[in-house]
Design an enzyme around this catalytic site. Structure first.
Site, mmCIF file in Angstrom:
data_model
loop_
_atom_site.group_PDB
_atom_site.id
_atom_site.type_symbol
_atom_site.label_atom_id
_atom_site.label_comp_id
_atom_site.label_asym_id
_atom_site.label_seq_id
_atom_site.Cartn_x
_atom_site.Cartn_y
_atom_site.Cartn_z
ATOM 1 C CB CYS A 223 7.022 69.508 18.045
ATOM 2 S SG CYS A 223 6.115 68.293 19.024
ATOM 3 C CB CYS B 40 6.040 71.182 25.817
ATOM 4 S SG CYS B 40 5.390 69.623 25.183
ATOM 5 C CB CYS C 30 9.517 72.425 24.015
ATOM 6 S SG CYS C 30 10.490 71.534 22.775
ATOM 7 C CB CYS D 83 19.965 60.278 24.195
ATOM 8 S SG CYS D 83 20.632 59.628 25.717
ATOM 9 C CB CYS E 71 18.748 56.668 25.191
ATOM 10 S SG CYS E 71 17.391 57.521 26.046
ATOM 11 C CB CYS F 248 15.382 57.487 30.395
ATOM 12 S SG CYS F 248 16.156 59.099 30.681
ATOM 13 N NE ARG G 36 20.678 60.266 31.665
ATOM 14 C CZ ARG G 36 20.491 59.988 30.376
ATOM 15 N NH1 ARG G 36 19.275 59.901 29.887
ATOM 16 N NH2 ARG G 36 21.525 59.827 29.587
HETATM 17 N N1 SAM Z 1 9.050 65.086 21.718
HETATM 18 C C1 SAM Z 1 9.469 64.154 22.668
HETATM 19 C C2 SAM Z 1 8.839 64.348 24.009
HETATM 20 O O1 SAM Z 1 8.361 65.423 24.298
HETATM 21 O O2 SAM Z 1 8.824 63.396 24.789
HETATM 22 C C3 SAM Z 1 10.956 64.056 22.823
HETATM 23 C C4 SAM Z 1 11.812 65.299 22.817
HETATM 24 S S1 SAM Z 1 11.562 66.421 24.177
HETATM 25 C C5 SAM Z 1 12.534 67.796 23.668
HETATM 26 C C6 SAM Z 1 12.459 65.674 25.522
HETATM 27 C C7 SAM Z 1 12.436 66.363 26.862
HETATM 28 O O3 SAM Z 1 13.315 67.471 26.849
HETATM 29 C C8 SAM Z 1 11.130 66.974 27.324
HETATM 30 O O4 SAM Z 1 10.264 66.026 27.873
HETATM 31 C C9 SAM Z 1 11.578 67.954 28.385
HETATM 32 O O5 SAM Z 1 11.575 67.335 29.652
HETATM 33 C C10 SAM Z 1 13.013 68.278 27.961
HETATM 34 N N2 SAM Z 1 13.135 69.695 27.562
HETATM 35 C C11 SAM Z 1 12.640 70.249 26.433
HETATM 36 N N3 SAM Z 1 12.902 71.564 26.396
HETATM 37 C C12 SAM Z 1 13.570 71.862 27.530
HETATM 38 C C13 SAM Z 1 14.102 73.066 28.077
HETATM 39 N N4 SAM Z 1 13.974 74.232 27.456
HETATM 40 N N5 SAM Z 1 14.745 73.002 29.258
HETATM 41 C C14 SAM Z 1 14.852 71.829 29.909
HETATM 42 N N6 SAM Z 1 14.382 70.661 29.440
HETATM 43 C C15 SAM Z 1 13.733 70.672 28.277
HETATM 44 FE FE1 SF4 Z 2 7.258 68.507 20.979
HETATM 45 FE FE2 SF4 Z 2 9.060 69.746 22.459
HETATM 46 FE FE3 SF4 Z 2 6.810 68.922 23.559
HETATM 47 FE FE4 SF4 Z 2 8.631 67.100 22.760
HETATM 48 S S1 SF4 Z 2 8.897 68.610 24.382
HETATM 49 S S2 SF4 Z 2 6.424 67.024 22.435
HETATM 50 S S3 SF4 Z 2 9.467 68.161 20.970
HETATM 51 S S4 SF4 Z 2 7.001 70.488 21.948
#
Ligand code: SAM
Ligand code: SF4
Ligand code: DTB
Length: 339
Positions: A68, A72, A75, A112, A143, A203, A275
């Site tokens: 990606c 973030c 992530c 989901c 979802c 959500c 959740r």
């Molecule tokens: N890329 C899309 C986005 O960012 O909206 C969808 C996938 S993203 C992995 C979905 C959500 O997973 C993120 O918004 C975050 O809140 C949660 N998430 C990701 N990594 C995480 C982590 N290490 N611990 C807890 N929640 C996490």
């Molecule tokens: Fe990309 Fe992870 Fe951020 Fe979603 S949460 S936009 S998968 S880096």
């Protein structure tokens, strides 16, 4: 055991009606209450709003993993961080359908699908629409979480039968730039508005344990509860600290602070499915029980979240049994004669 003068914070809910506005200060007052008073208040709201008391089981599948372009800080799927996650292309319909069927057989009612995109292209949306149609055909609630959406893309997902779109605000606006630099808070709000306008259930939740201050946790809840209307589903995640991510060494938050977030989400968004999301492996059974007491009524169910682990299905079945909690059943299951 109540603190000082009681502020009238619990307003009786009318389903479908928006609540608020909630000030950050009012939410902080709630978060700071003696834990037993707070949990009691949340449980009271919960019983009023969800007399059936069931727990929704939602299974996650990463349909497009890794690589990606966003950064973030929490992530493992960002291309910027060396986390060992291997990038994979979008999964085919039959593979997703097999996973969805297995989830349904194990008792999940919601499926989901997550994709590691900043924002899908129109041709990605077309392919995900096929996945949604197929999963929906099984009788599961659908979802998706695919990143930022344009209004026409949200419409296309709605037409395919999408029930919920997950798009988290993650934290308070004031702390957001400490966590993500490749997009703005307003980008998230714009996508949420597009999802809402398309008639898809929202959500939306966040993550705690990212080094934020208590005021940022209150700020996140205020943002969520003041959405008009507030989300139908509110995931509260505890950070899964993945080596290689910038937040890997964050100080974990105290378990009771996590319970408080669940309780305050329940009180401020009475009709939402709250959740108990990522991080359950670290919480232990007793804290999870306290989260259910505080009004959580949905969990991610299945051995994996997107790319990290989750409690085993068998452990969750046992936990619900030990606590005397029923899993949510679909309309179809309710109509089936008992075996
Ligand atoms: N890329 C899309 C986005 O960012 O909206 C969808 C996938 S993203 C992995 C979905 C959500 O997973 C993120 O918004 C975050 O809140 C949660 N998430 C990701 N990594 C995480 C982590 N290490 N611990 C807890 N929640 C996490
Ligand atoms: Fe990309 Fe992870 Fe951020 Fe979603 S949460 S936009 S998968 S880096
Ligand atoms: C949400 O709020 N939590 C889920 C779901 N929505 C998509 C994702 C949690 C991800 C945890 C880390 C991982 O496995 O990637």
């Amino acid at each position: 055991m109540t603190v000082g003068a009681e502020v009238t914070l619990h307003r009786p809910a009318k389903p479908g009606r928006a609540h608020g506005p909630w000030s950050v200060e009012a939410i902080q007052v709630l978060l700071d209450k003696p834990l037993m008073d707070l949990v009691y208040q949340a449980q009271t709201v919960h019983r009023e709003q969800f007399p059936e008391g069931d727990i929704e089981l939602a299974t996650l599948l990463s349909v497009k993993t890794g690589g990606c372009p966003e950064n973030c800080g929490y992530c493992p799927q960002s291309a910027e961080f060396d986390t060992g996650v291997k990038a994979q292309k979008l999964m085919e319909v039959d593979e997703v359908l097999r996973a969805a069927k297995a989830a349904q057989d194990a008792g999940a009612t919601r499926f989901c699908m997550g994709a590691a995109w900043r924002a899908p292209k129109d041709r990605d949306v077309e392919k995900v629409a096929e996945l949604i149609e197929a999963v929906k055909g099984l009788g599961l609630q659908t979802c998706a979480t695919l990143g930022m959406l344009e209004p026409h893309q949200a419409q296309a997902l709605k037409s395919a039968g999408l029930d919920y779109y997950n798009h988290n605000l993650d934290t308070a606006p004031e702390y957001y730039t400490d966590v993500v630099q490749t997009r703005q808070y307003q980008d998230r709000l714009d996508t949420l508005a597009a999802v809402r306008a398309a008639g898809i259930n929202v959500c939306c939740g966040g993550i705690v344990g990212m080094g934020e201050e208590p005021v940022h946790r209150a700020g996140l809840i205020a943002q969520l509860a003041n959405l008009e209307p507030y989300p139908e589903s509110v995931p509260i995640n505890s950070l899964v600290r993945v080596p290689g991510t910038p937040l890997a060494d964050s100080e974990p938050i105290d378990a009771f602070e996590f319970v408080r977030m669940i309780a305050v989400a329940r009180i401020t968004m009475p009709r939402a499915r709250v959740r108990l999301s990522a991080g359950r492996q670290q919480l232990g059974e007793a804290v999870q029980a306290l989260c259910f007491m505080a009004g959580a009524n949905s969990i991610f169910y299945g051995d994996k979240l997107l790319v990290t682990g989750n409690p085993d299905v068998e452990a969750d079945v046992q936990l619900l049994r030990k606590l005397g909690l029923q899993a949510r059943r679909t309309q179809q299951q309710l109509e089936e004669p008992c075996a």
